[in-house]
Scaffold this active site. Structure first.
Site, PDB file in Angstrom:
ATOM      1  CB  CYS A 205      26.623   0.554  71.332  1.00  0.00           C
ATOM      2  SG  CYS A 205      25.452   1.919  71.557  1.00  0.00           S
TER       3      CYS A 205
ATOM      4  CG  HIS B 134      30.126   3.765  69.935  1.00  0.00           C
ATOM      5  ND1 HIS B 134      31.053   3.638  70.947  1.00  0.00           N
ATOM      6  CD2 HIS B 134      28.946   3.306  70.444  1.00  0.00           C
ATOM      7  CE1 HIS B 134      30.464   3.136  72.018  1.00  0.00           C
ATOM      8  NE2 HIS B 134      29.182   2.916  71.735  1.00  0.00           N
TER       9      HIS B 134
ATOM     10  N   GLY C 120      18.516   3.392  70.084  1.00  0.00           N
ATOM     11  CA  GLY C 120      19.715   3.688  70.861  1.00  0.00           C
ATOM     12  C   GLY C 120      20.928   2.862  70.496  1.00  0.00           C
TER      13      GLY C 120
END
Length: 486
Positions: A387, A369, A365
């Site tokens: 992330c 970005h 996961g």
């Protein structure tokens, strides 16, 4: 021609001189080698899906090599020599007892057969077969169906002389169900220096068939000038996923940049189970492109992109916030895929967030970005759910540069990647642990690869000798005005 008869005394003297002239320097008399039969080899087993077996008569095996003529790049099969405990019955050596000598007249064992304690040495023990004749040989790998194999052996006869013998074996068709093998990398694709070669099979490959499959995966590496390049790497059979087997290849360190890789999977009619076989041969060619590595540090809140070891970009970033379930993991990730638009979803945290320029770096996961909502924290605090958040412009720059297999190295976190973190966790293994997952032991592969190099060198030298003109034949004739017609 005239003959002269010598007096008896002169004849006797001449005879003594003749005998004296033939004496060996150490005082012993030479013993002529016996007239012994040459070794012959019999194929005792050659069924497809089974191992090839050979037996030598009137000699012993010194070395055996087996090659599938149509499987380019597949490992040469050195197999296993098996001893015959029976002593040779017709072996002549210098200074040996004559055939008429009785056992009682045989010399006593020398002092060399006992150690300092007076006890017989291990090498002289009855259970040691190191001196036994190697009269049988069995291949290490199972035979493919509908193939032509060539075996070559050095066999030693009873006089100790070496004979090179060779032969071919044609196997019957293997009647089993076909299964396919597919690679994640596409043909002619450009990849990053951390890209593993992933081969997924359409079924479970039982362990007893894995060494055979692995032996038929041939790899060659060349630099950008087309010259051979040495790369240290290893195959590894990773845990089956969803009832399917898989094998990965990775180099010990990152790939050298600008390396052309050629993978030949010689799997057609290769046994992959009691009731299954390879469906077809597959060739994959791809290129390892420039060396681009991301270094992310959760403590400094920076994501540095390096190209060829030099910094290309140094972006402020925000990583996963504190907590075992939210922190970005330490360790080497790789770029797995890119998505211009991607919706991040989490049942655990109950969110659904659209993103731009999302680069997946692990299948647990974690992504890199664009995150316009966290720009204020980027460079100073970690606020994501795992992330790597970048400003939109930074994310777009990185997105456009990223290739499958680019390494992403994260440090500073309290949690780390492990082999169980995801399906592609090749760089989480220590090298010794990785090589231990190969079906072919490292020493066995090394010996086979060395034999292949020797064979290639020998073939190259033979070709050079054939192509180059014979010096004597090409030299001008000493007879004036004459040309050789040879």
């Amino acid at each position: 021609m005239r003959f002269r008869i010598l007096p008896a005394a002169a004849a006797a003297t001449s005879a003594l001189l003749l005998i004296s002239g033939c004496a060996v320097a150490d005082g012993s008399s030479p013993i002529a080698k016996k007239d012994v039969p040459e070794p012959t080899v019999e194929v005792t087993a050659d069924a497809p899906g089974k191992k090839l077996a050979l037996k030598v008569t009137d000699g012993s095996f010194e070395d055996v090599r087996l090659v599938d003529n149509d499987a380019e790049g597949a490992l040469v099969d050195l197999g296993e020599l098996k001893g015959d405990s029976a002593e040779p019955t017709d072996k002549a050596t210098d200074g040996a007892a004559s055939e008429s000598e009785s056992p009682a007249e045989s010399p006593t064992p020398s002092a060399e057969s006992a150690d300092a304690s007076g006890e017989p040495s291990e090498s002289a023990g009855a259970e040691d077969d190191s001196d036994a004749q190697k009269t049988e040989w069995e291949s290490s790998y199972l035979l493919a169906g509908n193939s032509t194999y060539t075996w070559t052996t050095s066999a030693i006869d009873a006089n100790g002389e070496e004979h090179t013998l060779t032969g071919t074996v044609d196997t019957d068709k293997l009647k089993r169900a076909d299964i396919n093998a597919r690679t994640v990398i596409s043909d002619n694709q450009k990849v990053g220096v951390g890209a593993p070669i992933i081969v997924n099979f359409g079924s479970i490959v039982p362990e007893k068939f894995r060494a055979t499959v692995e032996s038929r995966l041939g790899l060659t590496f060349k630099d950008s000038d087309g010259k051979d390049r040495d790369v240290e790497g290893s195959w590894a059979w990773l845990p089956d996923v969803d009832g399917l087997s898989r094998i990965h290849y990775r180099p010990r360190e990152y790939w050298p940049e600008h390396t052309d890789v050629d993978l030949r999977m010689n799997l057609k009619d290769v046994p992959m189970g009691d009731n299954q076989k390879g469906a077809k041969d597959v060739e994959l060619k791809f290129t390892v492109d420039r060396n681009q590595v991301v270094e992310g540090n959760t403590k400094t809140h920076r994501m540095v992109v390096k190209r060829g070891g030099k910094t290309k970009w140094d972006f402020p970033a925000s990583f996963g916030r504190s907590g075992a379930r939210t922190e970005t993991h330490n360790g080497t990730h790789i770029v797995m895929s890119k998505h211009d638009y991607y919706v991040m979803r989490s049942q655990q945290w109950d969110y659904e967030t659209p993103t731009r320029h999302a680069v997946r770096i692990h299948n647990n996961g974690e992504f890199i970005h664009g995150a316009p909502w966290s720009v204020g924290s980027q460079g100073s605090a970690n606020v994501s759910h795992g992330c790597v958040n970048l400003a939109p412009g930074s994310a777009q720059k990185y997105f456009n540069s990223a290739l499958y297999g680019d390494p992403v190295e994260i440090k500073g976190s309290s949690v780390s990647l492990s082999p169980s973190s995801g399906d592609v966790a090749d760089w989480t293994y220590k090298w010794d642990d990785w090589t231990a997952l190969a079906a072919i032991p490292a020493d066995q592969r090394e010996a086979a690869e060395e034999a292949m190099k020797e064979s290639a060198t020998s073939d190259s030298q033979s070709a050079d000798e054939t192509d180059s003109p014979d010096e004597e034949a090409s030299a001008p004739s000493e007879s004036a005005g004459e040309e050789s017609t040879d």
